[in-house]
Scaffold this active site. Structure first.
Site, PDB file in Angstrom:
ATOM      1  N   ASP A  53      54.366 -41.113  37.060  1.00  0.00           N
ATOM      2  CA  ASP A  53      55.392 -41.454  36.091  1.00  0.00           C
ATOM      3  C   ASP A  53      56.290 -40.267  35.774  1.00  0.00           C
ATOM      4  OD1 ASP A  53      54.734 -44.258  35.454  1.00  0.00           O
ATOM      5  OD2 ASP A  53      52.833 -43.400  34.802  1.00  0.00           O
ATOM      6  N   TYR A 111      42.640 -35.652  38.943  1.00  0.00           N
ATOM      7  CA  TYR A 111      43.744 -35.289  38.062  1.00  0.00           C
ATOM      8  C   TYR A 111      43.304 -34.132  37.169  1.00  0.00           C
ATOM      9  CZ  TYR A 111      46.430 -39.554  39.090  1.00  0.00           C
ATOM     10  OH  TYR A 111      47.163 -40.544  39.695  1.00  0.00           O
TER      11      TYR A 111
END
Length: 282
Positions: A53, A111
């Site tokens: 994003d 992540y």
């Protein structure tokens, strides 16, 4: 004859882009990458291992594409980097296994999320961390958030679960496995959350980190945090800001992985300094 496949390992600093996927409002990573490919004579639509994003960074984003007949991954590696903008680069271009697909072949991802729990953000980290003290929902209880408490809450999220309470409805509801969730001190009040799993839904990392902070602060009852993890029950969680998030690594089965262990340990062409660096897992 079909056009030859290529797997690209790219990196980017997300603050420059409105996410990965091409869109009208741009600029996006896909738009910049495909424009550079066009300039070197490879008109291609790229397929990423997953979308990131707006504002999210990537140390390792993998994309599949096909080059022109007679071209090769080696020739693309020699021509493409010079055409990429400053906040987008390439670590490697490889000819993959015939059945390789950047998204569908992926076995898991890691992540990392950076957050400033105390002290002052170092200048080089300014664009790449969540400043916890500046989050309005946490401001009243900053002194209650301790690294030990945050690490404990994150560890409770590990396992195969329905993470519906921590992702957008646009992602399908299904079981996902969070293999590990750990907190590491980087110094000067800066910490890093490392999350490793088989798959992640949209905003899952940001909601997990933000809601763990909210719970550590005592602003979200722990019983609601536990219920959200165990049953998928919705909570008034907190979505941590994009700036602190890095897509760190994409993993593939050994027989399909286009990249060598040596490349993964020391990525060629990866910039030094934030937001990447190396820390607990290399």
């Amino acid at each position: 004859m079909p056009r030859p496949p290529v797997a690209l390992w790219i990196w980017y600093r997300g603050g420059t882009f409105r996410g990965f996927q091409r869109q009208v409002l741009g600029p996006t990573v896909q738009e910049a990458l495909e424009a550079a490919l066009q300039e070197v004579g490879v008109p291609a639509t790229v397929m990423p291992c997953g979308r990131t994003d707006r504002g999210v960074h990537a140390r390792m984003q993998v994309v599949s594409l096909r080059v022109e007949r007679g071209d090769s991954a080696e020739e693309l590696a020699a021509r493409l980097p010079a055409r990429l903008p400053a906040d987008l680069g390439m670590c490697a271009a490889r000819k993959p296994h015939p059945s390789f697909h950047a998204q569908w072949s992926a076995a898991g991802k890691t992540y990392r999320y950076r957050l400033q729990l105390a002290g002052t953000v170092a200048p080089q980290w300014h664009p790449y961390v969540m400043r916890v003290a500046e989050e309005p929902r946490l401001a009243s209880a900053l002194n209650d958030i301790t690294p030990e408490r945050l690490a404990e809450l994150l560890a409770r999220a590990v396992g195969q679960r329905d993470f519906t309470a921590f992702h957008e409805n646009s992602s399908p509801r299904k079981l996902r496995t969070l293999e590990s969730a750990t907190l590491h001190e980087l110094g000067g009040g800066l910490f890093e959350v490392v999350l490793r799993g088989d798959a992640f839904a949209r905003y899952q990392v940001r909601y997990l980190v933000g809601s763990a902070l909210l719970t550590a602060a005592g602003l979200l009852p722990e019983e609601l945090w536990r219920a959200a993890l165990e049953t998928g029950e919705r909570i008034a969680g907190l979505k941590a800001e994009a700036a602190g998030l890095v897509l760190w690594e994409v993993r593939y089965p050994a027989k399909l992985d286009p990249f060598t262990p040596a490349e993964r340990a020391a990525p060629p062409g990866l910039p030094e300094g934030p937001p990447f660096l190396g820390t607990p897992e290399g």
